[in-house]
Design a protein around this motif. Sequence first.
Motif, PDB file in Angstrom:
ATOM      1  N   PRO A  90     -48.454   6.692  48.864  1.00 36.78           N
ATOM      2  CA  PRO A  90     -48.748   8.083  49.047  1.00 36.78           C
ATOM      3  C   PRO A  90     -49.593   8.646  50.118  1.00 36.78           C
ATOM      4  CG  PRO A  90     -48.732   7.187  46.932  1.00 36.78           C
ATOM      5  CD  PRO A  90     -48.377   6.021  47.776  1.00 36.78           C
ATOM      6  N   GLU A  91     -50.685   8.303  50.444  1.00 29.27           N
ATOM      7  CA  GLU A  91     -51.697   8.598  51.383  1.00 29.27           C
ATOM      8  C   GLU A  91     -51.103   8.643  52.693  1.00 29.27           C
ATOM      9  OE1 GLU A  91     -52.596   6.766  48.927  1.00 29.27           O
ATOM     10  OE2 GLU A  91     -54.324   6.808  48.297  1.00 29.27           O
ATOM     11  N   LYS A  92     -50.175   7.726  53.015  1.00 30.93           N
ATOM     12  CA  LYS A  92     -49.408   7.962  54.240  1.00 30.93           C
ATOM     13  C   LYS A  92     -48.537   8.812  54.483  1.00 30.93           C
ATOM     14  CE  LYS A  92     -50.137   2.725  55.740  1.00 30.93           C
ATOM     15  NZ  LYS A  92     -49.285   1.644  55.604  1.00 30.93           N
ATOM     16  N   LEU A  93     -48.000   9.257  53.295  1.00 30.71           N
ATOM     17  CA  LEU A  93     -47.031  10.284  53.241  1.00 30.71           C
ATOM     18  C   LEU A  93     -47.475  11.691  52.956  1.00 30.71           C
ATOM     19  CD1 LEU A  93     -44.375   8.369  50.641  1.00 30.71           C
ATOM     20  CD2 LEU A  93     -44.042   8.409  53.176  1.00 30.71           C
ATOM     21  N   ASN A  94     -48.628  11.765  52.914  1.00 32.00           N
ATOM     22  CA  ASN A  94     -49.548  13.043  52.519  1.00 32.00           C
ATOM     23  C   ASN A  94     -48.832  13.709  51.224  1.00 32.00           C
ATOM     24  OD1 ASN A  94     -51.581  13.662  54.356  1.00 32.00           O
ATOM     25  ND2 ASN A  94     -49.700  13.224  55.852  1.00 32.00           N
ATOM     26  N   THR A  95     -48.211  12.961  50.368  1.00 35.54           N
ATOM     27  CA  THR A  95     -47.828  13.738  49.292  1.00 35.54           C
ATOM     28  C   THR A  95     -48.968  13.952  48.178  1.00 35.54           C
ATOM     29  OG1 THR A  95     -47.429  11.384  48.049  1.00 35.54           O
ATOM     30  CG2 THR A  95     -45.477  12.441  49.158  1.00 35.54           C
ATOM     31  N   ASP A  96     -48.799  15.073  47.404  1.00 32.59           N
ATOM     32  CA  ASP A  96     -49.762  15.333  46.425  1.00 32.59           C
ATOM     33  C   ASP A  96     -49.265  15.040  44.954  1.00 32.59           C
ATOM     34  OD1 ASP A  96     -51.638  16.984  47.588  1.00 32.59           O
ATOM     35  OD2 ASP A  96     -50.093  17.879  48.662  1.00 32.59           O
ATOM     36  N   VAL A  97     -47.873  15.091  45.091  1.00 36.09           N
ATOM     37  CA  VAL A  97     -47.041  14.194  43.932  1.00 36.09           C
ATOM     38  C   VAL A  97     -45.783  13.524  44.324  1.00 36.09           C
ATOM     39  CG1 VAL A  97     -45.949  14.682  41.548  1.00 36.09           C
ATOM     40  CG2 VAL A  97     -47.796  16.428  42.327  1.00 36.09           C
ATOM     41  N   MET A  98     -45.691  12.274  43.859  1.00 35.59           N
ATOM     42  CA  MET A  98     -44.720  11.545  44.140  1.00 35.59           C
ATOM     43  C   MET A  98     -44.251  10.864  42.573  1.00 35.59           C
ATOM     44  SD  MET A  98     -44.251   8.461  46.947  1.00 35.59           S
ATOM     45  CE  MET A  98     -44.637   6.933  45.713  1.00 35.59           C
ATOM     46  N   PHE A  99     -43.131  10.963  42.463  1.00 39.72           N
ATOM     47  CA  PHE A  99     -42.635  10.315  41.149  1.00 39.72           C
ATOM     48  C   PHE A  99     -41.289   9.544  41.220  1.00 39.72           C
ATOM     49  CE2 PHE A  99     -39.009  13.277  40.562  1.00 39.72           C
ATOM     50  CZ  PHE A  99     -39.499  14.345  41.260  1.00 39.72           C
ATOM     51  N   THR A 100     -41.302   8.737  40.223  1.00 37.87           N
ATOM     52  CA  THR A 100     -40.019   7.738  40.159  1.00 37.87           C
ATOM     53  C   THR A 100     -39.605   7.595  38.773  1.00 37.87           C
ATOM     54  OG1 THR A 100     -39.128   5.823  41.162  1.00 37.87           O
ATOM     55  CG2 THR A 100     -41.532   5.705  40.381  1.00 37.87           C
ATOM     56  N   SER A 101     -38.601   6.524  38.626  1.00 42.48           N
ATOM     57  CA  SER A 101     -38.255   6.393  37.345  1.00 42.48           C
ATOM     58  C   SER A 101     -38.042   4.816  37.232  1.00 42.48           C
ATOM     59  CB  SER A 101     -36.853   6.993  36.871  1.00 42.48           C
ATOM     60  OG  SER A 101     -36.587   8.315  37.062  1.00 42.48           O
ATOM     61  N   THR A 102     -37.939   4.395  35.852  1.00 44.11           N
ATOM     62  CA  THR A 102     -37.963   2.804  35.783  1.00 44.11           C
ATOM     63  C   THR A 102     -36.461   2.246  36.103  1.00 44.11           C
ATOM     64  OG1 THR A 102     -37.623   3.515  33.295  1.00 44.11           O
ATOM     65  CG2 THR A 102     -39.866   2.258  34.222  1.00 44.11           C
ATOM     66  N   MET A 110     -42.891   7.052  36.681  1.00 43.54           N
ATOM     67  CA  MET A 110     -44.339   6.798  37.121  1.00 43.54           C
ATOM     68  C   MET A 110     -44.698   7.883  38.152  1.00 43.54           C
ATOM     69  SD  MET A 110     -42.532   4.064  36.427  1.00 43.54           S
ATOM     70  CE  MET A 110     -41.760   3.318  37.582  1.00 43.54           C
ATOM     71  N   ALA A 111     -45.756   8.170  38.191  1.00 43.26           N
ATOM     72  CA  ALA A 111     -46.093   9.293  39.284  1.00 43.26           C
ATOM     73  C   ALA A 111     -47.659   9.037  39.960  1.00 43.26           C
ATOM     74  CB  ALA A 111     -46.096  10.586  38.801  1.00 43.26           C
ATOM     75  N   PHE A 112     -47.773   9.405  41.084  1.00 41.51           N
ATOM     76  CA  PHE A 112     -48.954   9.157  41.873  1.00 41.51           C
ATOM     77  C   PHE A 112     -49.266  10.783  42.185  1.00 41.51           C
ATOM     78  CE2 PHE A 112     -46.039   5.795  42.144  1.00 41.51           C
ATOM     79  CZ  PHE A 112     -47.017   4.742  42.173  1.00 41.51           C
ATOM     80  N   TYR A 113     -50.520  11.310  41.941  1.00 40.70           N
ATOM     81  CA  TYR A 113     -50.835  12.392  42.369  1.00 40.70           C
ATOM     82  C   TYR A 113     -52.206  12.517  42.837  1.00 40.70           C
ATOM     83  CZ  TYR A 113     -52.842  12.638  37.596  1.00 40.70           C
ATOM     84  OH  TYR A 113     -53.453  12.064  36.504  1.00 40.70           O
ATOM     85  N   SER A 114     -52.462  13.530  43.812  1.00 41.24           N
ATOM     86  CA  SER A 114     -53.907  13.816  44.539  1.00 41.24           C
ATOM     87  C   SER A 114     -54.714  14.275  43.536  1.00 41.24           C
ATOM     88  CB  SER A 114     -53.585  14.421  45.828  1.00 41.24           C
ATOM     89  OG  SER A 114     -53.255  15.912  45.439  1.00 41.24           O
TER      90      SER A 114
END
Length: 357
Positions: free
Chosen positions: A175-187, A199-203
């Motif tokens: 995420p930090e390399k992509l500059n994303t504020d929200v990145m999400f995915t599924s199982t 699952m999600a990653f958010y700043s």
Amino acid sequence: MSHKRLLIPGPTESPIEILQQQTKWLIGHRSADYTALYTGIIDKLGKYFETQQNRTVLTASGTIWMDITARNIVKSRALAGVCGAFSDRMYQTIRDSGKDADQLKVESGMAIKPDMVLEALGKADYDTVAIVHNETSTGVRNPIEEIGKAIKKEYPDIMFVVDAVSSAGGDYLVPEKLNTDVMFTSTQKCFALPPGLSMAFYSDAAIERARTVPGRGYYTDLVAIHDYYKKKQQNPTTPNISLMYALDYQLDRMLKETSKARYGRHLAMAELTRNWAGKTMKMFPEPGYESVTVSTIANTLGKDIGALNKALGKKGYQIANGYGDLKEKTFRIGHMGEWTPDEIKSLLWHIDEIWGE
Ligand SMILES: Cc1ncc(COP(=O)(O)O)c(C=O)c1O
């Protein structure tokens, strides 16, 4: 029911030992045991994706993050890159939430490029950009790292949301390399688990934004999800505990393999498939933007894809026809999750045999 091994772009084949994790006894979702399980998952997600960003796991498939984006991240106007069915779903979801959304639409098979995004951002006052990383319907992989860099250089306050449903855990994403504020995915895609969790990653900036946006809903309230975790290290509502066991187990396996090696394995499978397709047909995505997790092949030989899948079924495999309007015009081989290059070679050999090549 005879078992067909899934080479569709999700759900993909889930190894039996992963499936078996779901038969463990349940525990209370407010117990210390659950807190240990869940914080362990959050920790492992951080390690695998090499990120310090906030992480959460929700009991809902990936689409819930389109609603979360619309209701928490978009303040008044979003730009949505549309390059196929799933990115169109994001655009529609934002629009249907009553907020303004404009689509940056490219022809099917084409990718969204940074200069297109910058040009579109110059035309109106946007607070959010949403882009799909891997458009599963066309097999296009958008250059999100370059897009993220371009957006943040010119417009640091714009929230950058990335749908990585069919790429995270297979492709290499930090995420930090992509500059994303929200990145999400599924199982059910590259994590090779049953469907049902996202699952999600958010700043921190994403959560700050969400605090200023009214009407976030209940199940979709990212602030409530975030604050509950900070306070109790659990989920605000009852999670799918059985799937959490499976996710925890699979994250150990993924960490053992490493994210870079998983990417290498996915790339090797993609290259094998592309080379095979290139001999008699061609890839559907524009060159240079092909997915590493799902290969979409243009059916230039006019083969009957339905018949191919029936014949493959007799050999215990299932691939995917083209999505929507692309049915029979394209077909898709989902090489994601736990598949290996040798197994992909074997599948391609079977297709050649069926076609009498
Ligand atoms: C790129 C992409 N986004 C979103 C979705 C929807 O995810 P889910 O089915 O987990 O809700 C999919 C599903 O195939 C997808 O491929």
